[in-house]
Motif scaffolding. Structure first.
Motif, PDB file in Angstrom:
ATOM      1  N   ARG A  85       0.468   4.120 -13.968  1.00 22.73           N
ATOM      2  CA  ARG A  85       1.156   3.468 -12.848  1.00 22.73           C
ATOM      3  C   ARG A  85       0.605   2.083 -12.535  1.00 22.73           C
ATOM      4  O   ARG A  85       1.149   1.392 -11.677  1.00 22.73           O
ATOM      5  CB  ARG A  85       1.104   4.355 -11.604  1.00 22.73           C
ATOM      6  N   GLN A  86      -0.468   1.676 -13.163  1.00 20.85           N
ATOM      7  CA  GLN A  86      -1.011   0.322 -13.025  1.00 20.85           C
ATOM      8  C   GLN A  86      -1.343  -0.049 -11.577  1.00 20.85           C
ATOM      9  O   GLN A  86      -1.013  -1.138 -11.086  1.00 20.85           O
ATOM     10  CB  GLN A  86      -0.034  -0.699 -13.612  1.00 20.85           C
ATOM     11  N   ALA A  87      -2.001   0.864 -10.873  1.00 16.63           N
ATOM     12  CA  ALA A  87      -2.415   0.583  -9.500  1.00 16.63           C
ATOM     13  C   ALA A  87      -3.397  -0.579  -9.466  1.00 16.63           C
ATOM     14  O   ALA A  87      -4.194  -0.774 -10.375  1.00 16.63           O
ATOM     15  CB  ALA A  87      -3.051   1.823  -8.877  1.00 16.63           C
ATOM     16  N   LEU A  88      -3.341  -1.340  -8.408  1.00 15.58           N
ATOM     17  CA  LEU A  88      -4.221  -2.498  -8.228  1.00 15.58           C
ATOM     18  C   LEU A  88      -5.631  -2.072  -7.840  1.00 15.58           C
ATOM     19  O   LEU A  88      -6.620  -2.563  -8.383  1.00 15.58           O
ATOM     20  CB  LEU A  88      -3.645  -3.402  -7.134  1.00 15.58           C
ATOM     21  N   SER A  89      -5.721  -1.163  -6.879  1.00 10.13           N
ATOM     22  CA  SER A  89      -6.997  -0.674  -6.365  1.00 10.13           C
ATOM     23  C   SER A  89      -6.746   0.716  -5.811  1.00 10.13           C
ATOM     24  O   SER A  89      -5.630   1.021  -5.359  1.00 10.13           O
ATOM     25  CB  SER A  89      -7.543  -1.607  -5.286  1.00 10.13           C
ATOM     26  N   LEU A  90      -7.771   1.566  -5.834  1.00 10.68           N
ATOM     27  CA  LEU A  90      -7.635   2.935  -5.343  1.00 10.68           C
ATOM     28  C   LEU A  90      -8.625   3.181  -4.211  1.00 10.68           C
ATOM     29  O   LEU A  90      -9.733   2.640  -4.209  1.00 10.68           O
ATOM     30  CB  LEU A  90      -7.897   3.937  -6.467  1.00 10.68           C
ATOM     31  N   GLY A  91      -8.225   4.023  -3.271  1.00 10.68           N
ATOM     32  CA  GLY A  91      -9.106   4.371  -2.169  1.00 10.68           C
ATOM     33  C   GLY A  91      -8.886   5.805  -1.745  1.00 10.68           C
ATOM     34  O   GLY A  91      -7.859   6.415  -2.065  1.00 10.68           O
ATOM     35  N   GLY A 120       0.820  -1.197   0.000  1.00 10.98           N
ATOM     36  CA  GLY A 120       0.000   0.000   0.000  1.00 10.98           C
ATOM     37  C   GLY A 120       0.855   1.248   0.000  1.00 10.98           C
ATOM     38  O   GLY A 120       1.959   1.283   0.565  1.00 10.98           O
ATOM     39  N   VAL A 121       0.340   2.292  -0.645  1.00 11.09           N
ATOM     40  CA  VAL A 121       1.022   3.590  -0.690  1.00 11.09           C
ATOM     41  C   VAL A 121       0.017   4.666  -0.305  1.00 11.09           C
ATOM     42  O   VAL A 121      -1.088   4.722  -0.857  1.00 11.09           O
ATOM     43  CB  VAL A 121       1.584   3.881  -2.096  1.00 11.09           C
ATOM     44  N   LEU A 122       0.379   5.507   0.649  1.00 10.84           N
ATOM     45  CA  LEU A 122      -0.435   6.648   1.033  1.00 10.84           C
ATOM     46  C   LEU A 122       0.030   7.879   0.273  1.00 10.84           C
ATOM     47  O   LEU A 122       1.225   8.181   0.231  1.00 10.84           O
ATOM     48  CB  LEU A 122      -0.319   6.912   2.533  1.00 10.84           C
ATOM     49  N   VAL A 133      -1.786  -0.907  -3.949  1.00 11.56           N
ATOM     50  CA  VAL A 133      -3.017  -0.250  -3.515  1.00 11.56           C
ATOM     51  C   VAL A 133      -2.646   1.187  -3.174  1.00 11.56           C
ATOM     52  O   VAL A 133      -1.746   1.420  -2.364  1.00 11.56           O
ATOM     53  CB  VAL A 133      -3.625  -0.947  -2.285  1.00 11.56           C
ATOM     54  N   VAL A 134      -3.311   2.146  -3.798  1.00 10.82           N
ATOM     55  CA  VAL A 134      -2.987   3.554  -3.587  1.00 10.82           C
ATOM     56  C   VAL A 134      -4.139   4.219  -2.837  1.00 10.82           C
ATOM     57  O   VAL A 134      -5.290   4.192  -3.292  1.00 10.82           O
ATOM     58  CB  VAL A 134      -2.732   4.279  -4.918  1.00 10.82           C
ATOM     59  N   LEU A 135      -3.830   4.815  -1.678  1.00  6.30           N
ATOM     60  CA  LEU A 135      -4.823   5.453  -0.820  1.00  6.30           C
ATOM     61  C   LEU A 135      -4.560   6.955  -0.791  1.00  6.30           C
ATOM     62  O   LEU A 135      -3.442   7.394  -0.503  1.00  6.30           O
ATOM     63  CB  LEU A 135      -4.770   4.875   0.586  1.00  6.30           C
ATOM     64  N   VAL A 161       3.455   7.432   7.673  1.00  2.00           N
ATOM     65  CA  VAL A 161       3.647   6.072   7.160  1.00  2.00           C
ATOM     66  C   VAL A 161       3.124   6.051   5.728  1.00  2.00           C
ATOM     67  O   VAL A 161       1.920   6.042   5.507  1.00  2.00           O
ATOM     68  CB  VAL A 161       2.912   5.037   8.031  1.00  2.00           C
ATOM     69  N   TYR A 162       4.028   6.065   4.772  1.00  7.18           N
ATOM     70  CA  TYR A 162       3.645   6.177   3.369  1.00  7.18           C
ATOM     71  C   TYR A 162       3.686   4.853   2.606  1.00  7.18           C
ATOM     72  O   TYR A 162       3.132   4.754   1.518  1.00  7.18           O
ATOM     73  CB  TYR A 162       4.543   7.190   2.667  1.00  7.18           C
ATOM     74  N   GLU A 163       4.347   3.844   3.165  1.00  5.33           N
ATOM     75  CA  GLU A 163       4.421   2.531   2.533  1.00  5.33           C
ATOM     76  C   GLU A 163       4.123   1.465   3.585  1.00  5.33           C
ATOM     77  O   GLU A 163       4.629   1.541   4.706  1.00  5.33           O
ATOM     78  CB  GLU A 163       5.806   2.288   1.930  1.00  5.33           C
ATOM     79  N   PHE A 164       3.337   0.475   3.225  1.00  2.51           N
ATOM     80  CA  PHE A 164       2.879  -0.508   4.196  1.00  2.51           C
ATOM     81  C   PHE A 164       2.281  -1.704   3.473  1.00  2.51           C
ATOM     82  O   PHE A 164       1.984  -1.649   2.271  1.00  2.51           O
ATOM     83  CB  PHE A 164       1.813   0.127   5.105  1.00  2.51           C
ATOM     84  N   ALA A 165       2.100  -2.773   4.221  1.00  3.68           N
ATOM     85  CA  ALA A 165       1.337  -3.903   3.703  1.00  3.68           C
ATOM     86  C   ALA A 165      -0.133  -3.588   3.916  1.00  3.68           C
ATOM     87  O   ALA A 165      -0.556  -3.244   5.018  1.00  3.68           O
ATOM     88  CB  ALA A 165       1.709  -5.184   4.429  1.00  3.68           C
ATOM     89  N   PHE A 166      -0.907  -3.688   2.853  1.00  2.36           N
ATOM     90  CA  PHE A 166      -2.345  -3.440   2.921  1.00  2.36           C
ATOM     91  C   PHE A 166      -3.061  -4.777   2.912  1.00  2.36           C
ATOM     92  O   PHE A 166      -2.808  -5.621   2.050  1.00  2.36           O
ATOM     93  CB  PHE A 166      -2.803  -2.597   1.732  1.00  2.36           C
TER      94      PHE A 166
END
Length: 329
Positions: free
Chosen positions: A246-252, A169-171, A210-212, A298-303
């Motif tokens: 950027r081929q994101a998997l899912s957006l939130g 995940g990326v914030l 996953v981009v939030l 926290v900008y990078e994490f396991a989602f």
């Protein structure tokens, strides 16, 4: 590019990138075949899950969901039911009614509480299935409402088909990058906003992430009227950058509309939703609580997130979590 982003752009991930989709004024055919019902989530593989869960620091886990309560922000103005909860059993009530036929003495000893609730599927932290919005009577992969939508929901692309989402995940904390607490009402996030935020944060987006997106609107969640009025959100060019380039998997995002209004397209009142869901096969998460992640930078994490398996549903409640990574190896 940091070590973890490079890991996600390694050879194994390159083999599962979403094939190119040719856009037009209609829904897209899935590059994963005529029976595909989950779109971009096909990019999740055992290898990508393993990479996402590597090198975690579980000292602090972030709950990205909101609470459900009577009076919470919802789509009542659009005619949808608000969240409602009522008691079906109370300790005193069971003594009076004896619904289980166990007698007064037992009811006085065993305190029984039960409740029920109802709500619109797109209430609280939730994920949109690919059937939520379509074009010309069809949804993702040309499944038509005439053929596949019955009185009990969709028989194709229902939210129950979505797999558990385990990914990097990326914030994107857009207001913080601009030196703001929150984006102004109605602000439309651009491609350049995203690029600038990535530079300020020192992060990157890899295919399959996953981009939030934080707008700061969650600061007003307890004030339903203010929260719902003219929220900032994503613009079309930013959506094309995240889902296409950027081929994101899912957006939130942390708002309830995801995109900004009024629409940029005079022929489509929700162009971002139809582009992502019906033309790119990208699921959308709304009302994701990103405040603590942003506060802790926290900008990078396991989602990790999985929706309720509501058969034929166009959305379902979601309780996502974020687990930070340790420092780069």
């Amino acid at each position: 590019m940091n070590h973890r982003t490079a890991l996600f752009q390694s050879t194994f991930l390159a083999t599962i990138l979403a094939p190119a989709i040719v856009l037009g004024a209609d829904v897209a055919s899935s590059p994963w075949g005529p029976n595909d019902e989950i779109g971009r989530l096909n990019m999740i593989t055992p290898e990508s899950r393993k990479a996402a869960l590597d090198n975690l620091n579980p000292e602090k886990t972030y709950d990205l969901s909101v609470e459900y309560y009577i009076g919470m922000p919802s789509w009542q103005a659009a005619g949808d039911p608000h969240f409602q909860m009522w008691m079906t059993h109370t300790p005193k009530g069971t003594q009076v009614d004896d619904p289980m036929s166990v007698g007064d003495k037992m009811n006085a000893h065993v305190s029984y509480t039960g409740s029920a609730f109802s709500m619109y599927a797109h209430t609280g932290t939730h994920i949109d299935a690919l059937n939520h919005f379509g074009l010309n009577g069809k949804v993702w992969n040309h499944f038509s409402a005439d053929e596949h939508l019955g009185d009990r929901g969709w028989n194709r692309t229902g939210v129950e088909k979505l797999p558990p989402i385990v990914a990097r995940g990326v914030l994107l904390d857009i207001p913080a990058a601009k030196g703001l607490d929150e984006l102004s009402p109605g602000y439309r996030i651009t491609r350049e906003d995203i690029k600038y935020t990535l530079t300020v944060q020192g992060t990157d987006i890899a295919p399959g992430d996953v981009v939030l997106i934080r707008t700061g609107r969650m600061r007003h969640y307890s004030d339903g009227s203010r929260f719902m009025t003219n929220a900032p959100g994503l613009g079309m060019d930013a959506a094309r950058y995240l889902a296409g380039d950027r081929q994101a998997l899912s957006l939130g995002a942390d708002n309830l509309s995801f995109e900004a209004f009024p629409s940029e397209d005079s022929e489509n009142y929700v162009p971002v939703h139809t582009y992502l869901l019906a033309q790119q096969g990208v699921t959308i998460m709304e009302l994701v609580n990103l405040e603590q992640l942003a506060e802790d930078k926290v900008y990078e994490f396991a989602f990790i997130g999985t929706p309720l398996k509501i058969r034929g549903g166009d959305a379902a409640p979601l309780r996502p979590i974020a687990i930070p990574y340790t420092s780069a190896r």
